[in-house]
Enzyme design. Sequence first.
Site, PDB file in Angstrom:
ATOM      1  N   SER A   1       0.845  -1.187   0.000  1.00 56.70           N
ATOM      2  CA  SER A   1       0.000   0.000   0.000  1.00 56.70           C
ATOM      3  C   SER A   1       0.881   1.237   0.000  1.00 56.70           C
ATOM      4  O   SER A   1       2.070   1.165  -0.335  1.00 56.70           O
ATOM      5  CB  SER A   1      -0.914  -0.042   1.234  1.00 56.70           C
ATOM      6  OG  SER A   1      -1.911   0.949   1.153  1.00 56.70           O
ATOM      7  N   ASN A   2       0.327   2.383   0.319  1.00 57.74           N
ATOM      8  CA  ASN A   2       1.114   3.611   0.399  1.00 57.74           C
ATOM      9  C   ASN A   2       0.547   4.493   1.507  1.00 57.74           C
ATOM     10  O   ASN A   2      -0.477   4.166   2.104  1.00 57.74           O
ATOM     11  CB  ASN A   2       1.124   4.328  -0.963  1.00 57.74           C
ATOM     12  CG  ASN A   2      -0.257   4.781  -1.360  1.00 57.74           C
ATOM     13  OD1 ASN A   2      -0.818   5.691  -0.773  1.00 57.74           O
ATOM     14  ND2 ASN A   2      -0.837   4.109  -2.353  1.00 57.74           N
ATOM     15  N   ALA A   3       1.193   5.620   1.741  1.00 56.69           N
ATOM     16  CA  ALA A   3       0.895   6.427   2.930  1.00 56.69           C
ATOM     17  C   ALA A   3      -0.115   7.544   2.678  1.00 56.69           C
ATOM     18  O   ALA A   3      -0.193   8.484   3.471  1.00 56.69           O
ATOM     19  CB  ALA A   3       2.200   7.010   3.481  1.00 56.69           C
TER      20      ALA A   3
ATOM     21  N   ALA B   1      -4.593   7.567  -4.218  1.00 58.86           N
ATOM     22  CA  ALA B   1      -3.253   7.090  -4.582  1.00 58.86           C
ATOM     23  C   ALA B   1      -3.387   5.602  -4.869  1.00 58.86           C
ATOM     24  O   ALA B   1      -3.184   4.749  -3.994  1.00 58.86           O
ATOM     25  CB  ALA B   1      -2.275   7.358  -3.445  1.00 58.86           C
TER      26      ALA B   1
END
Length: 228
Positions: free
Chosen positions: A33-35, A99
């Site tokens: 995943s991402n932040a 995102a």
Amino acid sequence: FARAAGPLPLDGKTAIVTSGPTREPIDPVRYISNASSGRQGVAIAEALAARGALVKFVTGPAEHARPKGCQIIPVETALEMEAAVNAALPADIAIFTAAVADWRVAEPADAKLKKDASGTPPELSFIANPDILAGVSHLPAGERPGLVIGFAAETGNLLTHARNKLARKGCDWLLANDVSPESGVFGGTDTEIVFLDGQDAEDWGPMSKVEVAERLAERIATRLEALT
Ligand code: CTP
Ligand code: CA
């Protein structure tokens, strides 16, 4: 959640907003995943709802995922986000702040991956996720929302990357911001936007994500008024 009295500029309009990261499974307990915080998406959804729009908020698992006055549609993976966006159509406005993970693990394991005795790490192979924004932008007229808006976080030559992205995605507007470490904006509440509409690039200067949302919502209202 205060609604102003009287007619509002986006009364009767419907909007889809994507937000947050997506989460792509490796096995039942692990993911990539991402932040993304979801802050910008929440601010935009609330700015549209405050102007009377019916907002469908399609969000990955984010810290900020509960805009007031919106219909919230939680998803995890990019494929789920794409399906949720398609199910939420038709709409007058579609804004893509999510995102989205560009790739997913080709074959997520059904059971938790275990270390083997030799200590060799597993090899993951990836496949590309669908580009949700480009998919909606390229819908046939009649199915395509009248206003399709993308976001782009860039490092390096912001304007060149952003112009290419706008053309490639086929969206009407693109809001680009500089997330190189020296800009100091990544993950924070403040941002610096360059607004592109196909012809012009406008520098919005440093401002909060709420201010970006307000300015964008005003511009959307003006634009939709001109279209009708
Ligand atoms: N986006 C999307 N679906 C994807 C990837 C991106 O809808 N699979 C949307 C994002 O929500 C954003 C815009 O496309 O509005 C730009 O995302 P970005 O990651 O900057 O673009 P990419 O085409 O993935 O290019 P890059 O290689 O720079 O990541
Ligand atoms: Ca990407």
